[in-house]
Design a protein around this motif. Structure first.
Motif, PDB file in Angstrom:
ATOM      1  N   PHE A  15       0.804  -1.217   0.000  1.00 51.17           N
ATOM      2  CA  PHE A  15       0.000   0.000   0.000  1.00 51.17           C
ATOM      3  C   PHE A  15       0.842   1.275   0.000  1.00 51.17           C
ATOM      4  N   ARG A  16       2.160   1.167   0.218  1.00 48.61           N
ATOM      5  CA  ARG A  16       2.990   2.347   0.498  1.00 48.61           C
ATOM      6  C   ARG A  16       3.068   3.336  -0.665  1.00 48.61           C
ATOM      7  N   ALA A  17       2.824   2.895  -1.877  1.00 45.75           N
ATOM      8  CA  ALA A  17       2.878   3.810  -3.022  1.00 45.75           C
ATOM      9  C   ALA A  17       1.647   4.730  -3.074  1.00 45.75           C
ATOM     10  N   PHE A  18       0.683   4.490  -2.209  1.00 47.06           N
ATOM     11  CA  PHE A  18      -0.568   5.244  -2.219  1.00 47.06           C
ATOM     12  C   PHE A  18      -0.710   6.013  -0.902  1.00 47.06           C
ATOM     13  N   THR A  22      -7.328   8.433   7.202  1.00 47.49           N
ATOM     14  CA  THR A  22      -8.412   7.954   8.054  1.00 47.49           C
ATOM     15  C   THR A  22      -9.727   8.414   7.434  1.00 47.49           C
ATOM     16  N   THR A  23     -10.801   7.813   7.858  1.00 49.83           N
ATOM     17  CA  THR A  23     -12.104   8.196   7.311  1.00 49.83           C
ATOM     18  C   THR A  23     -12.494   9.610   7.729  1.00 49.83           C
ATOM     19  N   ASP A  24     -11.810  10.185   8.745  1.00 47.70           N
ATOM     20  CA  ASP A  24     -12.086  11.571   9.128  1.00 47.70           C
ATOM     21  C   ASP A  24     -11.056  12.540   8.532  1.00 47.70           C
ATOM     22  N   GLY A  25     -10.247  12.061   7.564  1.00 51.09           N
ATOM     23  CA  GLY A  25      -9.421  12.967   6.775  1.00 51.09           C
ATOM     24  C   GLY A  25      -7.985  13.166   7.200  1.00 51.09           C
ATOM     25  N   VAL A  91      -8.362  -1.296   9.718  1.00 51.00           N
ATOM     26  CA  VAL A  91      -8.033  -1.223   8.298  1.00 51.00           C
ATOM     27  C   VAL A  91      -9.036  -2.059   7.512  1.00 51.00           C
ATOM     28  N   VAL A  92      -9.700  -1.439   6.547  1.00 51.16           N
ATOM     29  CA  VAL A  92     -10.749  -2.129   5.805  1.00 51.16           C
ATOM     30  C   VAL A  92     -10.666  -1.781   4.309  1.00 51.16           C
ATOM     31  N   ARG A  93     -11.334  -2.585   3.517  1.00 55.76           N
ATOM     32  CA  ARG A  93     -11.508  -2.232   2.099  1.00 55.76           C
ATOM     33  C   ARG A  93     -12.649  -1.230   1.959  1.00 55.76           C
ATOM     34  N   LYS A  94     -13.715  -1.449   2.743  1.00 55.91           N
ATOM     35  CA  LYS A  94     -14.871  -0.560   2.683  1.00 55.91           C
ATOM     36  C   LYS A  94     -15.350  -0.233   4.097  1.00 55.91           C
ATOM     37  N   ALA A  95     -15.345   1.067   4.423  1.00 56.14           N
ATOM     38  CA  ALA A  95     -15.831   1.513   5.737  1.00 56.14           C
ATOM     39  C   ALA A  95     -17.325   1.789   5.627  1.00 56.14           C
ATOM     40  N   ASP A  96     -18.135   0.779   5.938  1.00 56.33           N
ATOM     41  CA  ASP A  96     -19.578   0.904   5.783  1.00 56.33           C
ATOM     42  C   ASP A  96     -20.304   1.180   7.093  1.00 56.33           C
ATOM     43  N   LYS A  97     -19.541   1.194   8.208  1.00 54.53           N
ATOM     44  CA  LYS A  97     -20.161   1.472   9.507  1.00 54.53           C
ATOM     45  C   LYS A  97     -19.156   2.113  10.444  1.00 54.53           C
ATOM     46  N   SER A 106     -15.502   5.298  19.720  1.00 52.39           N
ATOM     47  CA  SER A 106     -15.344   5.005  18.298  1.00 52.39           C
ATOM     48  C   SER A 106     -13.879   4.732  17.980  1.00 52.39           C
ATOM     49  N   ILE A 107     -13.626   3.874  17.016  1.00 52.86           N
ATOM     50  CA  ILE A 107     -12.277   3.470  16.635  1.00 52.86           C
ATOM     51  C   ILE A 107     -11.949   4.050  15.264  1.00 52.86           C
ATOM     52  N   VAL A 108     -10.748   4.588  15.157  1.00 50.08           N
ATOM     53  CA  VAL A 108     -10.297   5.198  13.900  1.00 50.08           C
ATOM     54  C   VAL A 108     -10.238   4.137  12.805  1.00 50.08           C
ATOM     55  N   GLN A 109     -10.702   4.502  11.594  1.00 53.03           N
ATOM     56  CA  GLN A 109     -10.718   3.556  10.481  1.00 53.03           C
ATOM     57  C   GLN A 109      -9.994   4.127   9.265  1.00 53.03           C
ATOM     58  N   CYS A 110      -9.562   3.217   8.404  1.00 55.70           N
ATOM     59  CA  CYS A 110      -8.875   3.588   7.171  1.00 55.70           C
ATOM     60  C   CYS A 110      -9.321   2.656   6.059  1.00 55.70           C
ATOM     61  N   GLU A 111      -9.785   3.230   4.961  1.00 60.83           N
ATOM     62  CA  GLU A 111     -10.052   2.431   3.767  1.00 60.83           C
ATOM     63  C   GLU A 111      -8.736   2.292   3.001  1.00 60.83           C
ATOM     64  N   LEU A 112      -8.141   1.113   3.075  1.00 60.68           N
ATOM     65  CA  LEU A 112      -6.799   0.901   2.543  1.00 60.68           C
ATOM     66  C   LEU A 112      -6.773   1.078   1.026  1.00 60.68           C
ATOM     67  N   ARG A 113      -5.810   1.865   0.558  1.00 62.53           N
ATOM     68  CA  ARG A 113      -5.625   2.067  -0.875  1.00 62.53           C
ATOM     69  C   ARG A 113      -4.429   1.251  -1.331  1.00 62.53           C
ATOM     70  N   TYR A 114      -4.573   0.565  -2.462  1.00 62.49           N
ATOM     71  CA  TYR A 114      -3.533  -0.347  -2.945  1.00 62.49           C
ATOM     72  C   TYR A 114      -3.769  -0.578  -4.442  1.00 62.49           C
ATOM     73  N   PRO A 115      -2.797  -1.191  -5.147  1.00 56.81           N
ATOM     74  CA  PRO A 115      -3.006  -1.485  -6.579  1.00 56.81           C
ATOM     75  C   PRO A 115      -4.210  -2.405  -6.750  1.00 56.81           C
ATOM     76  N   ASP A 116      -5.136  -2.030  -7.597  1.00 63.19           N
ATOM     77  CA  ASP A 116      -6.365  -2.827  -7.710  1.00 63.19           C
ATOM     78  C   ASP A 116      -6.553  -3.454  -9.088  1.00 63.19           C
ATOM     79  N   GLU A 117      -5.468  -3.588  -9.854  1.00 62.48           N
ATOM     80  CA  GLU A 117      -5.544  -4.278 -11.153  1.00 62.48           C
ATOM     81  C   GLU A 117      -5.805  -5.760 -10.895  1.00 62.48           C
ATOM     82  N   GLN A 118      -6.810  -6.322 -11.546  1.00 62.03           N
ATOM     83  CA  GLN A 118      -7.313  -7.645 -11.176  1.00 62.03           C
ATOM     84  C   GLN A 118      -6.267  -8.750 -11.313  1.00 62.03           C
TER      85      GLN A 118
END
Length: 400
Positions: A15-18, A22-25, A91-97, A106-118
């Motif tokens: 993930f380090r190239a991205f 946190t979900t609060d910016g 750390v999540v792919r999708k922060a839906d809650k 409340s616990i700090v969350q992060c939608e992890l960004r990473y290379p997503d080429e299939q």
């Protein structure tokens, strides 16, 4: 997406190239991805993060949990499990809650960004299944079995130097937090390694919550030192004879104990129980006035051992404290040669990483060797950074 793939992406630093937020910016800077936990409890421990906002930067150390979706937190009932109260990042792919711990925080969350080429993710998933595979199954491991000399003495020395420099940087960050107070910084670091891997984080937090100055005012009383540290650990029962002593000292110094749920007990021998280690730590502070100065002033291995020996703490455990707590501070204070010389005169560490190197025919003669090989494993083998490894370069040359 399987959760194991997110584990792999985190552990390998893919993930380090991205930029990560946190979900609060707040921007997240990952200083250390921590240690992967294959037992019950949070997924990674000893994680170190910097949270950057517009007006300040905060460094946090602790555990993280990884899920595909935030809602998985509730599916696994973590909101009711105190073992997850010290999570510093979800750390999540999708922060839906929004998620909470047992205290309703409340616990700090992060939608992890990473290379997503299939196709790339498919290859990563294949690699992830071998994430914790033994070194002997790695391609370079098979070459080393045939020719152990591919791992040169020069590369070992480089790895040892890099490990000491990394630890020096950690000490510099700790000094910044303690306002350049070397003794306080050493006290926090020593406490961390007194946790002996399993309870390093809660031991460190115990030291942070219990300033050394408070302990020094009562260092002539083992009872009071023990009462303060056990009370601050959150493990002191009101039925314990030391509780009244702690209650008085807690008010006197305005102390705040840590959450008792931080301590781990699974697969721990009785001599390694948190209460036992805390009592030994109190004994060490009681018997050794000016401990930091004495440790910095001596370079004799036997003298160092004597300064750190307390009842119930074996020779191997004392050596681990010298390697991980004392040596880095000597190095950080400019005693480079002395630090390396002490490592050369200490026996090699015994752990799962070193056993893998021994299985590959590598000689591990002393603590300098074991420290170098641990660093090589953690920074190259475990993270897939083969292009940064001299062993891979030697294999390439031989193949040519």
């Amino acid at each position: 997406m399987p959760e194991i793939l997110l584990h792999y992406i985190w552990q390998r630093g893919i993930f380090r190239a991205f930029p990560q937020y946190t979900t609060d910016g707040r921007r997240i800077e990952v200083l250390s991805v921590g240690k992967h936990n294959t037992n019950a409890g949070p997924d990674f421990s000893d994680v170190r993060l910097l949270f950057h906002s517009d007006d300040r930067t905060e460094e946090w150390c602790g555990n993280i949990e990884i899920h595909v979706s935030s809602s998985d937190w509730f599916k696994h009932n973590h909101q009711s499990d105190p073992a997850y109260d010290n999570i510093i990042l979800h750390v999540v792919r999708k922060a839906d809650k929004v998620i909470y711990n047992t205290r309703g925080e409340s616990i700090v969350q992060c939608e992890l960004r990473y290379p997503d080429e299939q196709d790339y993710l498919t290859q990563l998933l294949s690699d992830a299944k071998l994430m914790d595979s033994p070194l002997a199954t790695h391609r370079c491991g098979r070459f080393l079995l045939q020719d152990p000399s591919l791992l040169t003495n020069g590369w070992r020395q480089t790895m040892l130097q890099r490990r000491l420099e990394c630890k020096k940087q950690s000490i510099e960050r700790l000094l910044a937090i303690t306002h350049n107070h070397w003794e306080q910084a050493f006290y926090v670091s020593l406490a961390h390694y007194f946790g002996f891997h399993v309870n390093g984080v809660p031991f460190e937090q115990l030291a942070i919550n219990t300033p050394l100055a408070c302990l020094q005012k009562h260092r002539n009383s083992l009872k009071q030192l023990t009462a303060i540290l056990l009370g601050q650990s959150g493990l002191l029962s009101q039925d314990d004879e030391l509780y009244r002593e702690y209650a008085f000292l807690q008010v006197k110094f305005g102390l705040q104990p840590i959450n008792a749920a931080m301590w781990k007990r699974g697969r721990i021998r009785p001599q390694n129980a948190p209460e036992t280690r805390i009592r030994q730590f109190a004994q060490l502070l009681f018997q050794s006035e000016f401990l930091f100065s004495k440790l910095m002033d001596t370079d004799d291995v036997d003298d160092l051992r004597q300064l750190l020996t307390v009842k119930g703490l074996g020779r191997e455990s004392v050596d681990i404290l010298i390697i991980n707590a004392v040596i880095p501070f000597k190095y950080a204070r400019g005693k480079h040669k002395q630090a390396v010389d002490i490592l050369l005169n200490l026996p090699a560490e015994k752990n799962s990483i070193i056993r893998q190197w021994l299985d590959l025919g590598q000689a591990v003669k002393n603590a300098a060797d074991s420290q170098a090989l641990i660093h090589l494993y953690q920074t190259c083998c475990q993270t897939g950074q083969c292009l940064n490894c001299d062993v891979a370069y030697q294999i390439f040359l031989n193949a040519g």
